[in-house]
Design a protein around this motif. Structure first.
Motif, PDB file in Angstrom:
ATOM      1  N   SER A 117     -11.538  15.743  33.781  1.00 27.66           N
ATOM      2  CA  SER A 117     -11.542  16.839  34.752  1.00 27.66           C
ATOM      3  C   SER A 117     -12.815  16.795  35.572  1.00 27.66           C
ATOM      4  N   PHE A 120     -16.301  25.159  33.440  1.00 24.58           N
ATOM      5  CA  PHE A 120     -16.291  23.974  34.299  1.00 24.58           C
ATOM      6  C   PHE A 120     -17.047  24.327  35.573  1.00 24.58           C
ATOM      7  N   PRO A 134     -18.856  23.950  39.095  1.00 22.61           N
ATOM      8  CA  PRO A 134     -18.790  23.039  40.229  1.00 22.61           C
ATOM      9  C   PRO A 134     -20.176  22.529  40.625  1.00 22.61           C
ATOM     10  N   THR A 184     -14.751  19.096  38.521  1.00 24.32           N
ATOM     11  CA  THR A 184     -14.764  20.317  39.310  1.00 24.32           C
ATOM     12  C   THR A 184     -15.499  20.027  40.604  1.00 24.32           C
ATOM     13  N   ILE A 201     -10.675  22.495  40.004  1.00 24.08           N
ATOM     14  CA  ILE A 201     -10.701  21.521  38.914  1.00 24.08           C
ATOM     15  C   ILE A 201      -9.629  20.474  39.172  1.00 24.08           C
TER      16      ILE A 201
END
Lengths: 470, 827
Positions: B428, B487, B489, B430, B436
């Motif tokens: 994953s 998550f 960024p 971000t 995501i």
């Protein structure tokens, strides 16, 4: 002698033995008995004053020891590495009768390397120029020896080399890990300091012929063009992609530096499994190079280990590095895929029978024992025939049925007046030092020829190296 | 939107009002051929291939610009339209280098030569890197164009290869304008546009500047939309048509652009936009640099372990075990792990977990993307880093590095693990906008190379640490979600690299990318480069280039001062040349010599790295080495009627043979073969040394149509008795000619040019089979009896290094040696 760890060195092209430290050299030099009638000197094809240089080492005069070596030997740093001392000087050492002989080769290398490291080059005072011009064809070990000896006598010497680099087999054949190329070039630069002119990219026979050189101002010529015509197996499938002569396999890496691709443009041979066929020193060099290039490396040899012509040390080094030996095995056919690329080598098991003409027991096949070694590269390493270029372009020079030049064994004069020869072009494929020994004889003859116009046999016959190991 | 109904080829079609006839047809699955039209571009109507017939309308309107109207009756395949379309296509082909398309031997040629020759300028399909993806070629095959009654106009524009990443050869351009239009669409103002008018019209930049000077963003859209081989990606071009093109995201900067990954044998060789829109655009890093980071020559491909004072290659299990052994008993805060943010979240999570749980350390650091190195706090003794990320390694006792590229730090490492990264990993990511993205691993690295997270799992496994038995990043993500990991960024780069090459990302894993991908230095100011460019040392040599011209496209005539060779060389001999000390030893046939002035002349084709080096030399340069003359000369004597036939570089090579044969009292007929009229040269020189010069071209644009074999057949048919023929050119041509000559019982000598290494008989690389007997072309040849050669084997052996040769090609932009017009007009 300290060596690079086999697990490490099997992945690099750096030299295997590190060489003596000063302490080790002093210890070893002390073992020498300094015999009055030294057997070792007789064992040396170039008659180095062995006790003399060892004594200088013992006294801590390392540079002087190197200069002593240079008196008789143009390439001590080279011969200290690649000579088969165990069957030459060291085999005659008194100490060897009861224990280990004095390590003459390692001491030679130590002194020569010491001088190179210190940059201590002793260019001897040259005698007045004789005005005689000598052409040396080929810059391998014999040619370099002749050039050095004649230059020291005041002659004007020109070396003609077909390749772009000087040194012959020392550059294209023997790998970096056995003989660093900067050492070879250092020794060759010494010749330049002696006033030797070197012309690379000059193919004598194709550009000027020997006759034209002799008519064009050269008083004598020395042919040292070596044995460079590879012998293939003569079995089916040998022209498939992935089958290379040992010469090609080694030249790509040593001379053209394909292992540094793509910085160097010559394409490397990338293999998963390399089968080298043969049991000589060149086979060992190929197999060890294959190992270093990251391939599984197998040697196929039709006789047993005892008959292998390679030096024991080389076989030992190869095995240590992980090269696999398949003894008593003979190749029958190279197998290819639909794209014409090698995928295997079919072999047959052998057993030793009665001794043959060479005195070695003749291998005979065991019927029904055929099997296939899966591999993508096959390197026949069966030796070389002599280079045909000079005989082809020099009509009045006599050759044997093997293509070697026929010479007077004592003077090395060929059937053609003013032309001398030495090294593998005379003996067939042999060693660096035997070529150098012949160089010394030829240099003596050439000197006599250009100064007196005659060539006489030497008073005491010089012993030439006769073993066929390289 | 309202729908309208009309008919195409008798089929009732429904489409939205405002659609063009072409769009309506495409929606209905009716094929109309196009070239300038592209779904991403506005209708343009330049190529006229999509013409149709519409009842009630005069003429043949292009369907791409004609709006569909209710009740229209459209016909796309009437004989008249097909005929017209073929004529349109022929017009296009006459402005393209298309002789291969109408060649009689095309099918055979493609069978024996499945891979194009790595030429400089594209002179025909066989020298075109785009051969297997060319729209024009597909159309020509579809419309079965066998003959061109129009001459091919070859403009001989210079090959533009000064810019980073791209080669441009506008000689192949068909002026569809796609490149200029997409440039304008994506960047607002186009860097490239139509320049000049009428027959001089072409694509170019304003004032003929380099693209770097013209503010090109190097997004690569023009390359990817070009239907021909005019615009090419220098790194990817010779790999051929990609096998697959899956999508993933770029991980170099937080923007995380989506990109389509062009794969060849699993290797990422180019990335392209997922759509031709401004929103989908890529920067030069994503488009060109990422593939070179992954598959350039500097990629780390082996794991290494330190033994004594050296690093040795090791298998992955051995390297992992080595790392585990060195980390055992090192737990505590004297351990630090430094990683980077240019990867997926799972990897960062896992490395942190390893640091905290297995190594019981709180010293976990993430280096930024700005190249700033991490300074370790005091007391650190053991370091694990995933790149070149730490400043000051002195004082460390154990260093383990997992990386994709080489660094100086690796010299001090105890274990170096070769890792996967970028498009080779899943997980994953971000992006800076907070979205995501779930990435799939699309590129496939070598078998022994895995992502960092997997390496750490394997190390932890070796250390018997629990909690590292993940098989996929999905499993890691599940654990992260369970633990409530955020998550976060990254920070949107400002200004955006998509708008200005000055702000392109510079670092990857702590490596300055311009050190790895040299052509990037043209965009990044060179003073920031840590690595000094190495200057090649070329020894002084007497082999000075006295004259150098590109005699016809991709064919170079070089006159070299080499008196020792000039004095002795005979017709049919060759030399071995090395342009610099790092070159290959390549054989070239001597095309002419001048004993009085001590010069030899070579005619060479650019077909790879070494011949390119020679092609790029200029008058006044010196070649490092030239050895020769080598090989056996031809036997010059009175035969009667002698044919000397040459194609490509062989036209040069037959000149001295024809001259010698003429002087020996023979009646000499020279045949010059070329693909098309614009590749003919030296007709004047050949005419001067023969009784009759016959020209033959593959497209029939000059002389006969066909090849040398067709001329031989014609000569025999007109009653000539040919006593001896000499044929020089590419292996394929010599094979075709020899096969016919054997049938006609014409004694034929061909000059073979196999792969050589030393050229003096030492290596045997050049061995050829003649009726079962092996010969060395360098010493026994180069001339052999064409009737006896095992051609299949020879052709096969010539492909020995096909894959490797592509890697050898330099990626840096170069200026073509200056060729001034006065020289060009000399012939």
């Amino acid at each position: 002698m300290p060596e690079q760890d086999p697990q490490r060195r099997r992945h690099n092209f750096e030299e295997v033995p590190y060489g003596y430290t000063e302490e080790l050299a002093l210890l070893e030099a002390r073992r020498c008995l300094k015999c009055k009638k030294p057997g070792c000197v007789q064992g040396c094809p170039v008659n180095i004053d062995i006790p003399g240089f060892i004594k200088l080492i013992e006294e801590g005069k390392f540079i002087e020891a190197a200069w002593k070596l240079k008196e008789q030997n143009t390439l001590p740093a080279v011969t200290g590495r690649v000579c088969p001392q165990e069957v030459q000087c060291e085999s005659k050492c008194i100490l060897g009768k009861k224990g280990e002989p004095c390590a003459i080769g390692r001491l030679e290398r130590f002194a020569a390397d010491y001088a190179i490291k210190k940059g201590a080059i002793n260019v001897p005072r040259l005698p007045p120029a004789t005005g005689k011009k000598i052409a040396i064809i080929g810059s391998g070990p014999s040619g370099l020896t002749v050039a050095g000896d004649l230059a020291k006598l005041g002659h004007s010497v020109t070396i003609f080399e077909a390749f772009h680099v000087t040194g012959g087999v020392l550059m294209y054949g023997i790998p970096e890990f056995r003989l660093p190329k900067h050492i070879v070039q250092f020794e060759i630069n010494y010749l330049r300091k002696l006033g030797v002119e070197i012309l690379t990219d000059y193919v004598v026979g194709k550009a000027k012929t020997v006759d034209e050189l002799l008519c064009g101002g050269y008083d004598a010529a020395f042919v040292g063009t070596g044995a460079g015509l590879p012998i293939f197996l003569g079995i089916p499938g040998e022209n498939l992609i992935g089958c290379y002569s040992a010469n090609e396999y080694l030249t790509r890496n040593n001379l053209m530096k394909a292992y540094l691709f793509p910085e160097f443009a010559t394409a490397p041979i990338r293999s998963k499994c390399v089968v080298t066929v043969g049991g000589g020193n060149v086979a060992m060099d190929s197999a060890r190079t294959a190992q270093r290039l990251g391939a599984r490396s197998i040697i196929v040899y039709r006789r047993s280990r005892d008959e292998m012509p390679a030096r024991a040390e080389e076989i030992h080094h190869a095995e240590q590095e992980g090269v696999e030996l398949m003894l008593l095995t003979n190749p029958l056919r190279v197998i290819g895929d639909k794209n014409g690329r090698v995928v295997g080598l079919e072999c047959i098991k052998m057993k030793l029978g009665e001794p043959d003409a060479s005195g070695r027991r003749k291998p005979v096949p065991l019927p029904g024992s055929e099997f296939v070694v899966e591999c993508d590269t096959v390197v026949p390493s069966l030796g070389n025939r002599s280079n045909p270029l000079i005989p082809m372009t020099t009509p009045d020079i006599k050759t044997s049925r093997w293509g070697t030049l026929i010479c007077d064994p004592d003077t090395l004069e060929t059937s053609k007046k003013g032309v001398f020869a030495g090294g593998d072009i005379v003996t067939g494929a042999a060693t660096v030092i035997s070529a150098m020994g012949q160089g010394k004889i030829a240099a003596r003859s050439i000197h006599e020829y250009v100064t007196t116009g005659k060539v006489s046999k030497p008073v005491a016959k010089t012993e030439t190296a006769e073993n066929d190991k390289k | 939107m309202s729908e309208i109904t009309f008919t195409i080829d008798g089929v009732e079609v429904r489409t939205e009002k405002g659609d063009t006839v072409l769009e309506a047809a495409q929606k209905a699955g009716i094929r109309i051929p196009t070239l300038c039209a592209h779904p991403a571009l506005e209708p343009y109507g330049a190529c006229r291939l999509c013409i149709v017939e519409i009842e009630g309308l005069r003429g043949f309107p292009p369907s791409c610009t004609t709006p569909a109207a209710a009740g229209m009756v459209v016909k796309t395949k009437t004989p008249q339209i097909v005929d017209l379309r073929r004529e349109v296509l022929k017009l296009l082909l006459s402005g393209h280098t298309s002789p291969c398309l109408v060649c009689l031997h095309r099918v055979q040629c493609e069978k024996y030569r499945p891979v194009s020759s790595k030429a400089g300028k594209t002179t025909r399909c066989f020298t075109c890197s785009n051969r297997d993806q060319c729209s024009l070629r597909e159309l020509a095959v579809e419309y079965n164009i066998q003959d061109l009654d129009l001459p091919i106009i070859y403009r001989n524009l210079p090959l533009e290869r000064t810019d980073p990443f791209m080669d441009r050869d506008y000689n192949v351009c068909v002026l569809c304008g796609r490149c200029a239009r997409i440039c304008k669409k994506i960047h607002g103002s186009a860097v490239i546009s139509f320049i000049n008018r009428g027959k001089n019209a072409r694509i170019g930049t304003a004032f003929g500047r380099d693209h770097t000077e013209a503010d090109c963003k190097f997004c690569g859209a023009c390359i990817d939309i070009c239907p021909t081989g005019s615009l090419t990606d220098r790194f990817a071009k010779w790999y051929g048509k990609p096998d697959e093109a899956p999508e993933t995201n770029c991980l170099i900067c937080p923007i995380g652009c989506r990109m389509r990954v062009k794969l060849k044998d699993g290797n990422h060789i180019a990335s392209t936009m997922t759509d031709f829109t401004r929103e989908a655009r890529l920067c030069a890093i994503g488009r060109f640099v990422v593939p070179q980071l992954l598959n350039g020559p500097r990629r780390l491909k082996t794991h290494k372990i330190r033994i004594a004072d050296g690093l040795i290659n090791a298998s992955r299990p051995d390297a992992v075990r080595g790392a585990a052994e060195r980390l055992a008993k090192k737990a505590g805060d004297s351990f630090a792990l430094v990683t980077h943010s240019q990867t997926v979240a799972e990897e960062i999570y896992l490395l942190k977990k390893f640091t905290n749980e297995v190594m019981k350390s709180k010293n976990f650091f993430i280096a930024g993307t700005d190249g700033e190195k991490v300074h370790l706090p005091a007391g650190i003794k053991t370091l694990y880093m995933t790149g070149d990320l730490v400043d000051g390694l002195a004082g460390l006792e154990t260093i383990i590095i997992a990386d994709m590229l080489p660094s100086a730090a690796q010299q001090s490492a105890d274990v170096v693990l070769a890792a996967a990264g970028l498009t080779e990993i899943s997980g994953s990511f971000t992006n800076a906008a907070g979205k995501i993205e779930e990435l799939d691993a699309v590129a496939r690295p070598a078998a022994d190379i895995v992502p960092d997270w997997r390496l750490v799992c394997e190390i932890a496994g070796q250390m018997d640490a629990p909690g590292f038995t993940f098989a996929t990043t999905r499993q890691i993500k599940a654990e992260m979600t369970q633990k409530g990991e955020a998550f976060t960024p990254g920070v949107m780069p400002d200004p955006s690299p998509l708008n200005d090459t000055r702000f392109l990302p510079r670092w990857y894993r702590g490596h300055l990318m311009s050190d790895i991908v040299v052509s990037l230095r043209a965009l990044n100011p060179p003073e920031e480069s840590a690595v000094q460019e190495t200057t090649e040392t070329t020894a002084l040599s007497p082999f000075k280039v006295l004259e150098k011209i590109e005699v016809v496209a991709n064919t170079h005539e070089t006159t070299i001062y080499a008196p020792a060779i000039a004095e002795k060389c005979q017709p049919g001999q060759f030399i071995i040349a090395m342009v610099n000390e790092k070159s290959e030893r390549i054989p070239y046939t001597i095309a002419d010599f001048d004993r009085a002035n001590g010069t030899i002349t070579l005619v060479t084709l650019e077909a790879g790295r070494s011949s390119r080096d020679l092609a790029l030399t200029a008058r006044g340069d010196s070649l490092a080495h030239v050895a020769g003359p080598l090989g056996m000369p031809v036997e010059v004597k009175k035969y009667g009627t002698v044919v000397c036939a040459g194609g490509c570089y062989g036209v040069g090579a037959i000149l001295p043979i024809a001259r010698a044969m003429k002087e020996a009292g023979n009646r000499v007929i020279c045949i010059e073969e070329a693909s098309s009229h614009y590749l003919l040269y030296w007709q004047d020189k050949l005419s001067a040394v023969c009784d009759e010069l016959l020209i033959v071209t593959k497209d029939g644009s000059a002389g006969m149509k066909g090849g040398i074999q067709e001329v031989l057949a014609m000569l025999v048919a007109r009653g000539e008795k040919i006593d001896q023929a000499y044929v020089i050119g590419c292996t394929f041509m010599m094979m075709l000619v020899s096969n016919l000559a054997k049938e006609l019982s014409i004694p034929t000598q061909v000059a073979l040019n196999p792969i050589m290494l030393d050229g003096t008989g030492m290596c045997g690389a050049c061995r050829v089979s003649l009726e079962g007997e092996t010969k060395f072309a360098c010493v026994d040849g180069p001339f052999f009896d064409g009737h006896k050669i095992n051609w299949e084997e020879l052709m096969s052996r010539n492909t020995s290094y096909q894959g490797v040769e592509i890697e050898a090609l330099p990626q840096k932009g170069v200026k073509l040696a200056h060729t001034c017009r006065c020289e060009k007009n000399r012939h």
